[in-house]
Design a protein around this motif. Structure first.
Motif, PDB file in Angstrom:
ATOM      1  N   ARG A 148       0.840  -1.210   0.000  1.00 56.25           N
ATOM      2  CA  ARG A 148       0.000   0.000   0.000  1.00 56.25           C
ATOM      3  C   ARG A 148       0.871   1.255   0.000  1.00 56.25           C
ATOM      4  NH1 ARG A 148      -1.699   3.375   4.077  1.00 56.25           N
ATOM      5  NH2 ARG A 148      -0.924   1.975   5.699  1.00 56.25           N
ATOM      6  N   LEU A 149       1.846   1.311   0.900  1.00 56.55           N
ATOM      7  CA  LEU A 149       2.702   2.489   0.994  1.00 56.55           C
ATOM      8  C   LEU A 149       3.615   2.613  -0.219  1.00 56.55           C
ATOM      9  CD1 LEU A 149       3.514   2.309   4.810  1.00 56.55           C
ATOM     10  CD2 LEU A 149       2.045   3.984   3.660  1.00 56.55           C
ATOM     11  N   SER A 150       4.091   1.492  -0.721  1.00 59.91           N
ATOM     12  CA  SER A 150       4.918   1.506  -1.921  1.00 59.91           C
ATOM     13  C   SER A 150       4.132   2.078  -3.108  1.00 59.91           C
ATOM     14  CB  SER A 150       5.406   0.096  -2.233  1.00 59.91           C
ATOM     15  OG  SER A 150       6.195   0.094  -3.389  1.00 59.91           O
ATOM     16  N   GLY A 151       2.866   1.676  -3.198  1.00 60.94           N
ATOM     17  CA  GLY A 151       2.007   2.198  -4.262  1.00 60.94           C
ATOM     18  C   GLY A 151       1.791   3.697  -4.138  1.00 60.94           C
ATOM     19  N   LEU A 152       1.637   4.187  -2.913  1.00 58.78           N
ATOM     20  CA  LEU A 152       1.479   5.628  -2.701  1.00 58.78           C
ATOM     21  C   LEU A 152       2.734   6.385  -3.115  1.00 58.78           C
ATOM     22  CD1 LEU A 152      -0.366   5.693   0.756  1.00 58.78           C
ATOM     23  CD2 LEU A 152      -1.322   6.247  -1.482  1.00 58.78           C
ATOM     24  N   LEU A 153       3.897   5.864  -2.729  1.00 57.36           N
ATOM     25  CA  LEU A 153       5.151   6.519  -3.102  1.00 57.36           C
ATOM     26  C   LEU A 153       5.334   6.529  -4.619  1.00 57.36           C
ATOM     27  CD1 LEU A 153       7.462   5.090  -0.301  1.00 57.36           C
ATOM     28  CD2 LEU A 153       6.774   7.489  -0.571  1.00 57.36           C
ATOM     29  N   SER A 154       4.966   5.439  -5.277  1.00 57.27           N
ATOM     30  CA  SER A 154       5.066   5.375  -6.746  1.00 57.27           C
ATOM     31  C   SER A 154       4.140   6.384  -7.397  1.00 57.27           C
ATOM     32  CB  SER A 154       4.740   3.970  -7.244  1.00 57.27           C
ATOM     33  OG  SER A 154       5.718   3.057  -6.810  1.00 57.27           O
ATOM     34  N   SER A 155       2.928   6.496  -6.877  1.00 64.07           N
ATOM     35  CA  SER A 155       1.966   7.465  -7.405  1.00 64.07           C
ATOM     36  C   SER A 155       2.476   8.892  -7.226  1.00 64.07           C
ATOM     37  CB  SER A 155       0.612   7.285  -6.708  1.00 64.07           C
ATOM     38  OG  SER A 155      -0.300   8.250  -7.150  1.00 64.07           O
ATOM     39  N   GLU A 156       3.085   9.158  -6.079  1.00 66.13           N
ATOM     40  CA  GLU A 156       3.646  10.493  -5.844  1.00 66.13           C
ATOM     41  C   GLU A 156       4.756  10.791  -6.856  1.00 66.13           C
ATOM     42  OE1 GLU A 156       2.834  10.477  -1.023  1.00 66.13           O
ATOM     43  OE2 GLU A 156       4.891  10.411  -1.746  1.00 66.13           O
ATOM     44  N   ALA A 157       5.580   9.795  -7.139  1.00 61.62           N
ATOM     45  CA  ALA A 157       6.666   9.975  -8.108  1.00 61.62           C
ATOM     46  C   ALA A 157       6.099  10.280  -9.490  1.00 61.62           C
ATOM     47  CB  ALA A 157       7.558   8.742  -8.136  1.00 61.62           C
ATOM     48  N   GLU A 158       5.001   9.614  -9.840  1.00 60.50           N
ATOM     49  CA  GLU A 158       4.361   9.876 -11.131  1.00 60.50           C
ATOM     50  C   GLU A 158       3.849  11.307 -11.230  1.00 60.50           C
ATOM     51  OE1 GLU A 158       1.315   6.914 -11.665  1.00 60.50           O
ATOM     52  OE2 GLU A 158       2.769   5.285 -11.496  1.00 60.50           O
ATOM     53  N   HIS A 159       3.570  11.924 -10.078  1.00 60.29           N
ATOM     54  CA  HIS A 159       3.086  13.306 -10.048  1.00 60.29           C
ATOM     55  C   HIS A 159       4.215  14.309  -9.800  1.00 60.29           C
ATOM     56  CE1 HIS A 159      -0.751  11.162  -9.568  1.00 60.29           C
ATOM     57  NE2 HIS A 159      -1.211  12.187 -10.247  1.00 60.29           N
ATOM     58  N   GLY A 160       5.460  13.854  -9.996  1.00 57.61           N
ATOM     59  CA  GLY A 160       6.587  14.767  -9.950  1.00 57.61           C
ATOM     60  C   GLY A 160       7.354  14.846  -8.647  1.00 57.61           C
ATOM     61  N   MET A 161       6.924  14.101  -7.635  1.00 61.92           N
ATOM     62  CA  MET A 161       7.655  14.132  -6.370  1.00 61.92           C
ATOM     63  C   MET A 161       8.987  13.408  -6.542  1.00 61.92           C
ATOM     64  SD  MET A 161       5.874  15.546  -3.911  1.00 61.92           S
ATOM     65  CE  MET A 161       4.234  15.813  -3.282  1.00 61.92           C
ATOM     66  N   PRO A 162      10.079  13.969  -6.041  1.00 61.25           N
ATOM     67  CA  PRO A 162      11.380  13.296  -6.149  1.00 61.25           C
ATOM     68  C   PRO A 162      11.428  12.086  -5.204  1.00 61.25           C
ATOM     69  CG  PRO A 162      11.586  15.376  -4.946  1.00 61.25           C
ATOM     70  CD  PRO A 162      10.160  15.271  -5.399  1.00 61.25           C
ATOM     71  N   LEU A 163      11.357  10.904  -5.778  1.00 64.63           N
ATOM     72  CA  LEU A 163      11.249   9.668  -4.999  1.00 64.63           C
ATOM     73  C   LEU A 163      12.396   9.487  -4.014  1.00 64.63           C
ATOM     74  CD1 LEU A 163       9.408   7.282  -4.554  1.00 64.63           C
ATOM     75  CD2 LEU A 163      10.601   6.070  -6.378  1.00 64.63           C
ATOM     76  N   ASP A 164      13.592   9.946  -4.383  1.00 64.50           N
ATOM     77  CA  ASP A 164      14.735   9.790  -3.482  1.00 64.50           C
ATOM     78  C   ASP A 164      14.616  10.651  -2.223  1.00 64.50           C
ATOM     79  OD1 ASP A 164      15.070  12.053  -5.197  1.00 64.50           O
ATOM     80  OD2 ASP A 164      17.198  12.128  -4.672  1.00 64.50           O
ATOM     81  N   ARG A 165      13.721  11.625  -2.241  1.00 64.51           N
ATOM     82  CA  ARG A 165      13.525  12.486  -1.069  1.00 64.51           C
ATOM     83  C   ARG A 165      12.267  12.121  -0.282  1.00 64.51           C
ATOM     84  NH1 ARG A 165      14.906  18.667  -2.369  1.00 64.51           N
ATOM     85  NH2 ARG A 165      14.957  18.680  -0.102  1.00 64.51           N
ATOM     86  N   ARG A 166      11.476  11.207  -0.811  1.00 60.19           N
ATOM     87  CA  ARG A 166      10.226  10.817  -0.159  1.00 60.19           C
ATOM     88  C   ARG A 166      10.459   9.566   0.686  1.00 60.19           C
ATOM     89  NH1 ARG A 166       6.376  14.290   0.349  1.00 60.19           N
ATOM     90  NH2 ARG A 166       4.756  12.716   0.237  1.00 60.19           N
ATOM     91  N   CYS A 167       9.578   9.368   1.660  1.00 65.49           N
ATOM     92  CA  CYS A 167       9.661   8.166   2.488  1.00 65.49           C
ATOM     93  C   CYS A 167       8.288   7.841   3.052  1.00 65.49           C
ATOM     94  CB  CYS A 167      10.652   8.346   3.635  1.00 65.49           C
ATOM     95  SG  CYS A 167      10.164   9.570   4.870  1.00 65.49           S
ATOM     96  N   ALA A 168       8.137   6.612   3.479  1.00 62.96           N
ATOM     97  CA  ALA A 168       6.949   6.180   4.230  1.00 62.96           C
ATOM     98  C   ALA A 168       7.375   6.123   5.680  1.00 62.96           C
ATOM     99  CB  ALA A 168       6.475   4.819   3.739  1.00 62.96           C
TER     100      ALA A 168
END
Length: 174
Positions: A148-168
């Protein structure tokens, strides 16, 4: 004298002002050049806020005239309370309102008998992961990040969030 703030359950009528509070809170990102674009990003719609409010896990910080100046929107995700958004108007930040909202959500999750609180956020923005760490949240790494959390992080990345700076993050309530 500090203005009086009351933390109360959000009401359907509050939903219309929550996107404005989110927009105001987002202006803080202008201080971080590479994330400044978030200050002009899309906000959670009033319709989505109404749906979250109907689930009964959203709170507002209201001033002495019962006008919301901050809010925490969450949703029940199995045995977790997931925090979708925690925002305080820019001119009211740093006064403990965000902490009071988070403490209310933690108290409510315990009352419901939930096992954890979860969220996704920036690792390195002072009012994000470092703020939540003060309350006992921890950053999840690798296999700790569930589907669930992995899917949220992936969705955020698709909307331009820098994945390397995001976390659950997770707070165990047990």
């Amino acid at each position: 004298m500090k203005p009086m703030i009351t933390i109360r359950p959000a009401r359907a009528g509050d939903a219309d002002v929550l996107p404005d509070i989110e927009q105001s809170a987002g202006l803080a990102f202008r201080a971080i050049p590479e994330l400044a674009w978030l200050a002009d990003g899309d906000n959670v719609s009033a319709e989505r806020q109404r749906a979250l409010i109907a689930e009964g896990a959203c709170w507002v910080a209201a001033d002495d005239q019962d006008r919301p100046v901050g809010f925490l929107s969450a949703g029940l995700e199995g045995f977790a309370l997931h925090i979708w958004e925690l925002d305080v108007r820019l001119d009211r930040q740093g006064s403990g309102i965000g902490s009071a909202l988070l403490e209310r959500a933690i108290k409510d999750a315990r009352r419901r008998g939930l096992a954890v609180l979860t969220l996704t956020t920036f690792r390195d923005v002072a009012w994000n992961a470092p703020f939540y760490r003060k309350f006992g949240f921890r950053i999840l790494e690798g296999a700790e990040v569930d589907e669930r959390l992995s899917g949220l992080l992936s969705s955020e990345a698709e909307h331009g969030m820098p994945l390397d700076r995001r976390c659950a993050m997770k707070l165990d309530l047990g």
